[in-house]
Each structure stands twice: as structure tokens, then as C-alpha cells.
Design a protein around this motif. Structure first.
Motif, PDB file in Angstrom:
ATOM      1  N   GLN A  52       0.834  -1.195   0.000  1.00  0.00           N
ATOM      2  CA  GLN A  52       0.000   0.000   0.000  1.00  0.00           C
ATOM      3  C   GLN A  52       0.878   1.259   0.000  1.00  0.00           C
ATOM      4  O   GLN A  52       1.897   1.297   0.695  1.00  0.00           O
ATOM      5  CB  GLN A  52      -0.918   0.010   1.228  1.00  0.00           C
ATOM      6  CG  GLN A  52      -1.871  -1.164   1.284  1.00  0.00           C
ATOM      7  CD  GLN A  52      -2.761  -1.232   0.048  1.00  0.00           C
ATOM      8  OE1 GLN A  52      -3.439  -0.272  -0.310  1.00  0.00           O
ATOM      9  NE2 GLN A  52      -2.744  -2.368  -0.624  1.00  0.00           N
ATOM     10  N   PRO A  53       0.503   2.297  -0.755  1.00  0.00           N
ATOM     11  CA  PRO A  53       1.373   3.472  -0.941  1.00  0.00           C
ATOM     12  C   PRO A  53       1.228   4.528   0.147  1.00  0.00           C
ATOM     13  O   PRO A  53       1.093   5.710  -0.148  1.00  0.00           O
ATOM     14  CB  PRO A  53       0.906   3.998  -2.301  1.00  0.00           C
ATOM     15  CG  PRO A  53      -0.542   3.688  -2.332  1.00  0.00           C
ATOM     16  CD  PRO A  53      -0.687   2.359  -1.623  1.00  0.00           C
ATOM     17  N   LYS A  61      -8.771   3.595   5.801  1.00  0.00           N
ATOM     18  CA  LYS A  61      -7.926   2.850   4.866  1.00  0.00           C
ATOM     19  C   LYS A  61      -7.844   1.370   5.248  1.00  0.00           C
ATOM     20  O   LYS A  61      -7.848   0.498   4.374  1.00  0.00           O
ATOM     21  CB  LYS A  61      -6.522   3.462   4.832  1.00  0.00           C
ATOM     22  CG  LYS A  61      -6.471   4.834   4.177  1.00  0.00           C
ATOM     23  CD  LYS A  61      -5.068   5.415   4.247  1.00  0.00           C
ATOM     24  CE  LYS A  61      -5.000   6.774   3.575  1.00  0.00           C
ATOM     25  NZ  LYS A  61      -3.652   7.379   3.680  1.00  0.00           N
ATOM     26  N   HIS A  65      -9.019  -1.780   2.974  1.00  0.00           N
ATOM     27  CA  HIS A  65      -8.050  -2.824   2.607  1.00  0.00           C
ATOM     28  C   HIS A  65      -8.553  -4.205   3.006  1.00  0.00           C
ATOM     29  O   HIS A  65      -8.374  -5.178   2.256  1.00  0.00           O
ATOM     30  CB  HIS A  65      -6.711  -2.536   3.285  1.00  0.00           C
ATOM     31  CG  HIS A  65      -5.682  -3.608   3.074  1.00  0.00           C
ATOM     32  ND1 HIS A  65      -5.053  -3.811   1.866  1.00  0.00           N
ATOM     33  CD2 HIS A  65      -5.194  -4.558   3.912  1.00  0.00           C
ATOM     34  CE1 HIS A  65      -4.214  -4.822   1.974  1.00  0.00           C
ATOM     35  NE2 HIS A  65      -4.292  -5.300   3.201  1.00  0.00           N
ATOM     36  N   LEU A 223       4.027   2.713  -6.602  1.00  0.00           N
ATOM     37  CA  LEU A 223       2.575   2.624  -6.667  1.00  0.00           C
ATOM     38  C   LEU A 223       1.928   3.957  -6.296  1.00  0.00           C
ATOM     39  O   LEU A 223       0.875   4.324  -6.827  1.00  0.00           O
ATOM     40  CB  LEU A 223       2.085   1.521  -5.718  1.00  0.00           C
ATOM     41  CG  LEU A 223       0.615   1.109  -5.830  1.00  0.00           C
ATOM     42  CD1 LEU A 223       0.310   0.575  -7.218  1.00  0.00           C
ATOM     43  CD2 LEU A 223       0.283   0.067  -4.767  1.00  0.00           C
ATOM     44  N   GLY A 224       2.587   4.687  -5.393  1.00  0.00           N
ATOM     45  CA  GLY A 224       2.071   5.994  -5.021  1.00  0.00           C
ATOM     46  C   GLY A 224       2.053   6.987  -6.167  1.00  0.00           C
ATOM     47  O   GLY A 224       1.265   7.941  -6.159  1.00  0.00           O
ATOM     48  N   VAL A 226       0.844   6.576  -8.991  1.00  0.00           N
ATOM     49  CA  VAL A 226      -0.440   6.498  -9.688  1.00  0.00           C
ATOM     50  C   VAL A 226      -1.625   6.530  -8.729  1.00  0.00           C
ATOM     51  O   VAL A 226      -2.730   6.904  -9.123  1.00  0.00           O
ATOM     52  CB  VAL A 226      -0.514   5.226 -10.567  1.00  0.00           C
ATOM     53  CG1 VAL A 226       0.462   5.314 -11.713  1.00  0.00           C
ATOM     54  CG2 VAL A 226      -0.260   3.970  -9.746  1.00  0.00           C
ATOM     55  N   GLN A 227      -1.406   6.143  -7.457  1.00  0.00           N
ATOM     56  CA  GLN A 227      -2.528   6.074  -6.525  1.00  0.00           C
ATOM     57  C   GLN A 227      -2.642   7.290  -5.622  1.00  0.00           C
ATOM     58  O   GLN A 227      -3.720   7.571  -5.111  1.00  0.00           O
ATOM     59  CB  GLN A 227      -2.427   4.801  -5.674  1.00  0.00           C
ATOM     60  CG  GLN A 227      -2.665   3.527  -6.456  1.00  0.00           C
ATOM     61  CD  GLN A 227      -2.859   2.331  -5.546  1.00  0.00           C
ATOM     62  OE1 GLN A 227      -2.689   2.411  -4.327  1.00  0.00           O
ATOM     63  NE2 GLN A 227      -3.201   1.194  -6.126  1.00  0.00           N
ATOM     64  N   ASN A 228      -1.538   8.006  -5.414  1.00  0.00           N
ATOM     65  CA  ASN A 228      -1.593   9.210  -4.608  1.00  0.00           C
ATOM     66  C   ASN A 228      -2.041  10.370  -5.496  1.00  0.00           C
ATOM     67  O   ASN A 228      -1.350  10.726  -6.450  1.00  0.00           O
ATOM     68  CB  ASN A 228      -0.221   9.503  -3.995  1.00  0.00           C
ATOM     69  CG  ASN A 228      -0.262  10.661  -3.022  1.00  0.00           C
ATOM     70  OD1 ASN A 228      -0.563  11.787  -3.403  1.00  0.00           O
ATOM     71  ND2 ASN A 228       0.063  10.391  -1.773  1.00  0.00           N
ATOM     72  N   ARG A 232       0.278  12.055  -8.469  1.00  0.00           N
ATOM     73  CA  ARG A 232      -0.120  11.823  -9.856  1.00  0.00           C
ATOM     74  C   ARG A 232      -0.366  13.144 -10.585  1.00  0.00           C
ATOM     75  O   ARG A 232       0.056  13.325 -11.728  1.00  0.00           O
ATOM     76  CB  ARG A 232      -1.375  10.956  -9.899  1.00  0.00           C
ATOM     77  CG  ARG A 232      -1.760  10.526 -11.308  1.00  0.00           C
ATOM     78  CD  ARG A 232      -3.037   9.717 -11.349  1.00  0.00           C
ATOM     79  NE  ARG A 232      -3.276   9.193 -12.681  1.00  0.00           N
ATOM     80  CZ  ARG A 232      -2.995   7.980 -13.082  1.00  0.00           C
ATOM     81  NH1 ARG A 232      -2.460   7.125 -12.230  1.00  0.00           N
ATOM     82  NH2 ARG A 232      -3.241   7.580 -14.312  1.00  0.00           N
ATOM     83  N   GLU A 244       2.243   6.851 -14.624  1.00  0.00           N
ATOM     84  CA  GLU A 244       2.222   5.416 -14.902  1.00  0.00           C
ATOM     85  C   GLU A 244       3.577   4.941 -15.416  1.00  0.00           C
ATOM     86  O   GLU A 244       4.012   3.815 -15.119  1.00  0.00           O
ATOM     87  CB  GLU A 244       1.133   5.112 -15.933  1.00  0.00           C
ATOM     88  CG  GLU A 244       0.964   3.634 -16.231  1.00  0.00           C
ATOM     89  CD  GLU A 244       0.571   2.827 -15.002  1.00  0.00           C
ATOM     90  OE1 GLU A 244       1.144   1.733 -14.809  1.00  0.00           O
ATOM     91  OE2 GLU A 244      -0.280   3.307 -14.234  1.00  0.00           O
ATOM     92  N   HIS A 247       5.785   4.499 -12.438  1.00  0.00           N
ATOM     93  CA  HIS A 247       5.356   3.313 -11.696  1.00  0.00           C
ATOM     94  C   HIS A 247       5.880   2.047 -12.367  1.00  0.00           C
ATOM     95  O   HIS A 247       6.425   1.148 -11.713  1.00  0.00           O
ATOM     96  CB  HIS A 247       3.826   3.288 -11.618  1.00  0.00           C
ATOM     97  CG  HIS A 247       3.287   1.998 -11.077  1.00  0.00           C
ATOM     98  ND1 HIS A 247       2.211   1.334 -11.626  1.00  0.00           N
ATOM     99  CD2 HIS A 247       3.696   1.224 -10.028  1.00  0.00           C
ATOM    100  CE1 HIS A 247       1.997   0.231 -10.940  1.00  0.00           C
ATOM    101  NE2 HIS A 247       2.861   0.134  -9.971  1.00  0.00           N
TER     102      HIS A 247
END
Length: 259
Positions: A52-53, A61, A65, A223-224, A226-228, A232, A244, A247
């Protein structure tokens, strides 16, 4: 619903026991003992380990999850989760840090200091040079058993003594590296290409100077991208697709060079 006459007849038969409302047991439990163990174990594990980022679990959260844990689905509300953790003695608390000297002569030097303090108490004096103001470690926070906070080693590397010029130079280099990645993306260079991986390697080495970085933590940082949402947005403002692209490049680097 029984009538008053029914209640009176029943009272004459069994007495005061008729007045017992005989409440039902309520909604059946949705979590078994194994599920509760998994919830506690997940809460007391750093989010980077399951990929997880982010650095710590919030109730929201953690709840989200648990609904998508591989191999099982755990449905639990936020307040029920909070009550479960409290019942298991798990609270949200500050982490503890410590420092360890890397001086190979540390023990001998301490022995000499103790010798002087014991043998010559009237002749002892101490001095130290004025050091950086920001060297004191800052504690984080995490879920842990009550009275047993997570303990993390604090870094004593050179980054604690970086001056403003060094920090600014490092920021300029990271910005230049991001621009170089954007140019490689625009040129159609695959994320696995040597030129791209060289940029990712430079970034990893810079992070490793700040503190030890595990492969899982580095992948979580990727991963963060694209997910944060804020990360991003910053990367996409430079060039579309950069988040991306980074990532993918970081994932390739972590799985091929950090294994």
C-alpha cells in the motif's frame, strides 16, 4: 403481539417469568476468531508490506483494505473495527526511535570517559561542537499493542547534516531527473530500457542515503505515483502518462535489481 388477556393468563401460569422480554441474541457475528486475528495482524503491520502506498493505517484505509484481502473478504464497519482493536489492546500511538553509533572505537572511547569520571571527578569537563538543529529524530505513528510502540532505528547518516545548499542541489537534481524521464517517455523509450533504469537507480540510491529502503517500500513508492492524487497530478502536469511510466519503471527496477 400478545394481547393483555394473553399476558394475564400467561402470568397466572408461570408468574413473573412471563414479564421477561426474552430478548433475541441480536445480529449474528460476521467475523470468526481467525478473521479477528487477521485484522489485528494487518493493523500492526506497516502498509508498505502488503504493497500500500502510504506509511500508516487510518481506520478508513484499513477498513477498505480488509474488504479486498487476497483469498478472503472481511466486512467490518469503522466503529466495529475501532472497538475490535481496542478490545485486543491495540491503540494508535507514536513510534519510538533510537540511534546507534557506527564508530568502531566507540566502546574504547566510552571506557576512557568512564575512567576519567570515576578517577578524576574534580578534573572532568565536557565539550561539543554546535551541531545541526534538525538532527533529532521525529517519531511517526502506527497501530501497536498498548504500551508496546513500534521501535524503529533512526538514521545517523550524512543527510542529518545537509545544509540548505545541499538540499537545494538535491531538489534540482531530482527535478532534472523527472524531466529526463519525461523526455524518454516522449521518445517512446520502454520503461525497462537501460537509460530509464539508470534514472530510477539514481533515485533509489538517493533515497538509500536518507534511510534504508526495502524493495517493498520502493515498490510502494512507485505505486504511489499512480494512486496518490497529489503525486499523480504533479507528474501528469509535466507530461501526460508520466505517473504510470514511473510506476512501471520502478516496478521493473524493484523486481529485477532489488531481489
Amino acid at each position: 403481539m400478545p394481547s393483555r388477556l394473553d399476558v394475564i393468563h400467561r402470568f397466572n401460569e408461570v408468574g413473573l417469568a412471563r414479564l421477561d422480554p426474552r430478548w433475541a441474541g441480536g445480529r449474528p457475528r460476521l467475523l470468526g476468531p481467525d478473521d479477528e486475528v487477521l485484522v489485528v495482524r494487518t493493523a500492526t503491520t506497516r502498509p508498505a508490506e502488503p504493497g500500500q502506498p502510504f506509511t500508516r493505517w487510518s481506520i478508513r484505509k484499513l477498513t477498505a483494505h480488509l474488504r479486498k484481502v487476497h483469498g478472503r473478504v472481511i466486512r467490518i464497519g469503522r466503529e466495529a473495527l475501532r472497538s475490535l482493536l481496542a478490545g485486543r489492546g491495540v491503540t494508535f500511538q507514536r513510534t519510538k526511535t533510537w540511534k546507534e553509533s557506527t564508530d568502531p572505537e566507540r566502546d574504547a572511547e566510552l571506557d576512557r570517559i568512564e575512567h576519567v569520571l570515576e578517577r578524576f571527578p574534580d578534573r572532568t569537563f565536557a565539550f561539543d561542537e554546535f551541531g545541526p538543529l534538525g538532527i533529532r529524530p521525529t517519531a511517526g505513528s502506527a497501530w501497536a499493542e498498548r504500551g508496546r510502540p513500534e521501535r524503529l532505528p533512526a538514521t545517523d547518516r550524512r543527510t542529518a547534516t545537509m545544509d540548505a545548499a545541499e538540499l537545494e542541489a538535491g531538489q534540482r537534481e531530482r527535478t532534472a531527473g523527472m524531466i529526463r524521464l519525461a523526455e524518454l517517455l516522449a521518445a517512446g523509450t520502454p520503461a525497462s530500457a537501460d537509460s530509464v533504469q539508470a534514472e530510477i537507480d539514481a533515485r533509489y540510491r538517493w533515497l538509500a542515503e536518507l534511510h534504508p529502503v526495502t524493495p517493498e517500500e520502493f515498490r510502494a513508492m512507485g505505486l504511489g505515483c499512480v494512486q496518490n492524487p497529489s503525486w499523480r497530478a504533479a507528474y501528469e502536469a509535466v507530461t501526460p502518462g508520466l505517473a504510470e511510466y514511473q510506476h512501471t519503471a520502478i516496478e521493473f527496477y524493484a523486481t529485477t535489481r532489488l531481489v
